[in-house]
Design a protein around this motif. Structure first.
Motif, short mmCIF file in Angstrom:
data_model
loop_
_atom_site.label_atom_id
_atom_site.label_comp_id
_atom_site.label_asym_id
_atom_site.label_seq_id
_atom_site.Cartn_x
_atom_site.Cartn_y
_atom_site.Cartn_z
N LEU A 517 0.81 -1.22 0.00
CA LEU A 517 0.00 0.00 0.00
C LEU A 517 0.85 1.27 0.00
CD1 LEU A 517 -2.79 -0.98 2.55
CD2 LEU A 517 -2.84 -1.15 0.07
N CYS A 518 2.04 1.21 0.61
CA CYS A 518 2.86 2.41 0.73
C CYS A 518 4.32 2.01 0.91
CB CYS A 518 2.38 3.25 1.92
SG CYS A 518 3.12 4.88 2.02
N VAL A 519 5.22 2.79 0.31
CA VAL A 519 6.66 2.55 0.47
C VAL A 519 7.33 3.88 0.81
CG1 VAL A 519 6.80 0.55 -1.05
CG2 VAL A 519 7.03 2.84 -2.02
N VAL A 530 7.80 -0.65 4.18
CA VAL A 530 6.76 -1.13 3.26
C VAL A 530 5.50 -1.42 4.07
CG1 VAL A 530 6.15 -2.87 1.56
CG2 VAL A 530 8.54 -2.17 1.79
N SER A 531 4.41 -0.78 3.71
CA SER A 531 3.12 -1.02 4.36
C SER A 531 2.37 -2.08 3.58
CB SER A 531 2.32 0.29 4.40
OG SER A 531 0.97 0.02 4.64
N LEU A 532 1.85 -3.07 4.29
CA LEU A 532 1.18 -4.21 3.65
C LEU A 532 -0.29 -4.27 4.03
CD1 LEU A 532 3.94 -6.92 4.21
CD2 LEU A 532 3.55 -5.52 2.18
N LEU A 533 -1.03 -5.04 3.25
CA LEU A 533 -2.47 -5.17 3.46
C LEU A 533 -2.80 -5.93 4.74
CD1 LEU A 533 -5.02 -4.29 1.89
CD2 LEU A 533 -5.07 -6.56 0.86
N PRO A 557 -5.47 -1.72 7.70
CA PRO A 557 -4.24 -1.48 6.93
C PRO A 557 -3.72 -0.05 7.06
CG PRO A 557 -5.79 -2.74 5.63
CD PRO A 557 -6.51 -2.35 6.87
N VAL A 558 -2.40 0.06 7.00
CA VAL A 558 -1.74 1.37 7.04
C VAL A 558 -1.78 1.96 5.63
CG1 VAL A 558 0.46 2.55 7.40
CG2 VAL A 558 -0.26 0.72 8.97
N GLY A 573 -0.20 6.16 9.41
CA GLY A 573 -1.63 6.48 9.50
C GLY A 573 -2.45 5.37 8.89
N SER A 574 -3.55 5.03 9.55
CA SER A 574 -4.29 3.84 9.17
C SER A 574 -5.78 4.14 8.98
CB SER A 574 -4.11 2.76 10.24
OG SER A 574 -5.03 1.72 10.09
#
Length: 730
Positions: A517-519, A530-533, A557-558, A573-574
């Motif tokens: 979702l985000c790096v 790395v933000s994961l699901l 998720p973040v 942030g989530s």
């Protein structure tokens, strides 16, 4: 005791990227003596005046906080009445752009505004079911008319009579005698909400539009014009008086009722119906000033224009209508020029203004599009924002286009077609930009020419996030195909010229078990977050791609995260509405903050500090201190969900985008912000909003004490005066 840490206040600077918002209506206005060239459109809490010929914004009527819901120009063209969502009305001068008059009388959003023929009175209808007639000259309210059971949809003054006719969502049309301020007739011939009405044929015919495809026409006969009637006959039942004038066709339901039959001033009789092409409800009915052209549009993309014929023209069977609107129209306005040309202007739902012209007298009238205002905003919501390294240019990208804005002038300087954009950044040097799309592609644009240099298939799913490497030699992407990919910039030979152009090449891939979702790179380029699901954030070493830390604690998720300039902190942030602050050395959670009332959509640190901004679906932007875990300030202004924000490299500017189609610029001032004072202001505002007219304990205590003190002083003076009077008599 140590010194209190000081912060600098951010304030709203400008609204841009918005052509017109959807809650209000568009109207023609007269400026510099020209008619048909300028239009006023609602723009969140402001009103923008656009020049249709040049496509430029020439005037902004500044609002306060509430969204604009209704516009109405005065007959003399010098003023514009603006209704707001909180029920207030402001009268703006179109010469100076200042709002000198404010009316407060409604408790809910304004739904209808209409001036009388001379412009001395203004009728306002609201969702609170009341109609109020205001004296514009004396700046006061004349009377409140109560009777409708649901929101008012339209209010009209009659030209020659001191009468007012109103329609509402309660299916009623009511006639009001303004001399006595009472309702003398209620028309109940509609089965559904009445959404619009107009008076034509010198106020002798009323046309109403409801939730069906039928426009109903009613003949109006005034009492003094009816021959051989000295006083109105009493109301009779439908069965016993087949010849009564106030009747409807049987399927329309019960006949109209007169509140006081002996005071009846006019009679209404259904003359017939016009079947519209649209099947849904009427959104707006309008007639030009000559009363010759009637226009109607519904929830579809059709505007139907009818020419109201005289008795001689009816014999010629001249009944033509036109339909033309590319997109779904939200509102429109008409103006009829002395040369016989009809001009129509539309505010469309995709942040667009279009104008058309039509010659009704032509044998086969065809509409011609004369102008459109498109460059000032995107057709859909902006999903990504970026600042250039010199703080001057702002990039915004939506589902179909990328726009580059000059931050100082707020002018759009470049528009480029793209696929559905989700993330973006300026390439070092600010001459190219990279866009990540919903289809997983990377699109590279050259800003000087506005050309698409290259499209690369980067991921099999949506490309959710981009992060530029600190050494500025490349970047990393994360997508829905459960992979993180590393890219380097390179120069390749251009096929169309002898010079080389910028390109990118993939160097490495990190495969994961969940959607990315985000790096985000750490500033020293040693770590990659790395933000994961699966609601976790995993930290990897950049050189070896080995796993280092896992940050878990969020319930959902973040969606967004950022690492501070010194690499000491990471804030996440989530969708669970929380922001968590972690240490990057051991992965421990320093603090969990309940940040927003809905999902946290974006988070970014202010450069060279441990302060960061968050944006949420609760329409708010908040600033936080990651060292002291303090909420510093809230930036309010957006009226819908906020999708993203960007902080300038200098930290002096913040730009944000929202579902209300607006981009807002916030500027850091030199004014110090003291937390205790800010919290006191928030508490006072909350007290005021929650009071709702009731006395709140603790509020106004000083005024009460002042009043008591004044009473004591006046009582003492009175006693002293009486004593002096008695002494004088002796």
């Amino acid at each position: 005791m140590g010194l209190t840490k000081q912060y600098l206040r951010y304030v709203a600077s400008a609204v841009f990227g918005l052509i017109g918002s959807q809650k209000g209506n568009i109207v023609f206005v007269t400026l510099r003596g020209e008619k048909g060239r300028y239009v006023a459109v609602p723009a969140c809490e402001h009103v923008f005046i656009w020049d249709l010929r040049k496509g430029e914004k020439i005037l902004i009527l500044q609002g306060l906080k509430q969204e604009v819901t209704c516009l109405c120009p005065s007959p003399d063209g010098l003023h514009l009445a603006v209704g707001y969502e909180d029920g207030s009305i402001r009268i703006f001068s179109l010469l100076s752009g200042e709002g000198n008059v404010t009316f407060n009388g409604h408790k809910a959003a304004i739904t209808s505004l209409k001036y009388d023929q001379l412009g001395g009175r203004l009728a306002s209808g609201s969702k609170d079911t009341d109609t109020i007639v205001w004296d514009v000259i004396n700046e006061s309210g004349l009377y409140r008319l109560k009777g409708h059971k649901d929101a008012i949809t339209q209010a009209l003054f009659l030209r020659e009579k001191n009468l007012l006719v109103t329609s509402g969502k309660d299916t009623m049309v009511k006639w009001w005698d303004l001399d006595t301020q009472h309702c003398f007739k209620t028309m109940v011939g509609h089965r559904t909400e009445v959404w619009g009405l107009v008076l034509v044929s010198e106020d002798k015919r009323l046309i109403t539009g409801a939730s069906d495809s039928e426009l109903r026409a009613w003949d109006i006969a005034y009492l003094q014009e009816v021959e051989d009637i000295e006083e109105p006959e009493p109301k009779k039942s439908k069965a016993s008086s087949p010849g009564i004038q106030d009747t409807h066709e049987p399927e329309e339901g019960t006949p109209e009722t007169d509140e006081t039959p002996e005071d009846r001033i006019l009679t209404c009789r259904k003359a017939g119906s016009i079947m519209r092409e649209g099947r849904d409800r009427v959104v707006n009915l309008a007639v030009d000033r000559t009363g010759r052209i009637l226009a109607c549009h519904g929830t579809d993309s059709v505007l139907e224009v009818f020419c109201i014929l005289s008795k001689a023209e009816v014999q010629k069977k001249m009944d033509k209508k036109m339909k033309k609107a590319r997109k779904k129209a939200k509102s429109f306005d008409l103006i009829h020029s002395p040369q016989g040309e009809l001009k129509a202007v539309f505010l469309l739902q995709n942040n667009l203004v279009e104008s058309y012209s039509l010659h009704p007298s032509a044998p086969a009238p065809q509409p011609v599009r004369t102008s459109r205002i498109t460059i000032g905003g995107h057709r859909s919501d902006v999903r990504t924002l970026s600042f250039s390294s010199d703080n001057i240019a702002v990039l915004s990208a939506a589902a179909d286009s990328v726009k580059i804005w000059n931050r100082a002038t707020l002018q759009c300087i470049r528009t480029m077609t793209c696929e559905y954009a989700l993330c973006s950044f300026f390439v070092p040097g600010d001459r190219q930009v990279v866009i990540g799309t919903k289809t997983g592609k990377l699109q590279l644009y050259d800003l000087a020419s506005g050309n698409l240099l290259e499209t690369i298939d980067a991921h099999d799913g949506a490309l959710w996030s981009l992060s530029l490497s600190p050494d500025q030699h490349g970047f990393v992407t994360g997508g829905a195909d459960k992979s993180v990919k590393f890219w380097d910039f390179e120069l390749v030979k251009d096929e169309n010229s002898t010079q080389k152009r910028l390109s990118v090449k993939q160097t490495r891939t990190l495969q994961l078990d969940e959607d990315v979702l985000c790096v985000s790179y750490s500033p020293n380029q040693k770590l990659l977050a790395v933000s994961l699901l699966d609601c976790t954030v995993k930290i990897f070493y950049v050189d070896t791609l080995k796993f280092f830390l896992s940050l878990y604690g969020h319930k959902l998720p973040v969606i967004c995260m950022d690492i501070s300039y010194d690499g000491a902190l990471i804030a996440t942030g989530s969708a669970d509405r929380n922001v968590k602050i972690w240490g990057l050395d051991f992965g421990d959670c320093h603090k969990s903050l309940f940040a927003h009332d809905d999902s946290v959509m974006y988070l970014q640190f202010v450069p060279k500090s441990h302060l960061f901004f968050t944006a949420g679906k609760d329409h708010k932007i908040k600033q936080w201190d990651a060292d002291k875990f303090e909420h510093i300030q809230t930036l309010e202004g957006h009226h819908q969900e906020i999708w993203c924000l960007a902080v300038s490299p200098s930290g002096d500017y913040v730009v944000s985008s929202s579902h209300d189609k607006s981009l807002r610029l916030w500027e850091r001032t030199r004014e110090p912000l003291i937390l205790e004072e800010e919290r006191e202001m928030v508490r006072t505002r909350a007290y005021t909003e929650c009071a709702g007219g009731w006395v709140v304990p603790g509020c106004g205590a000083e005024r009460i004490m002042e009043a008591v003190e004044l009473y004591r002083e006046e009582t003492a003076k009175r006693k002293e005066h009486k004593a002096i009077c008695k002494a004088a008599k002796r």
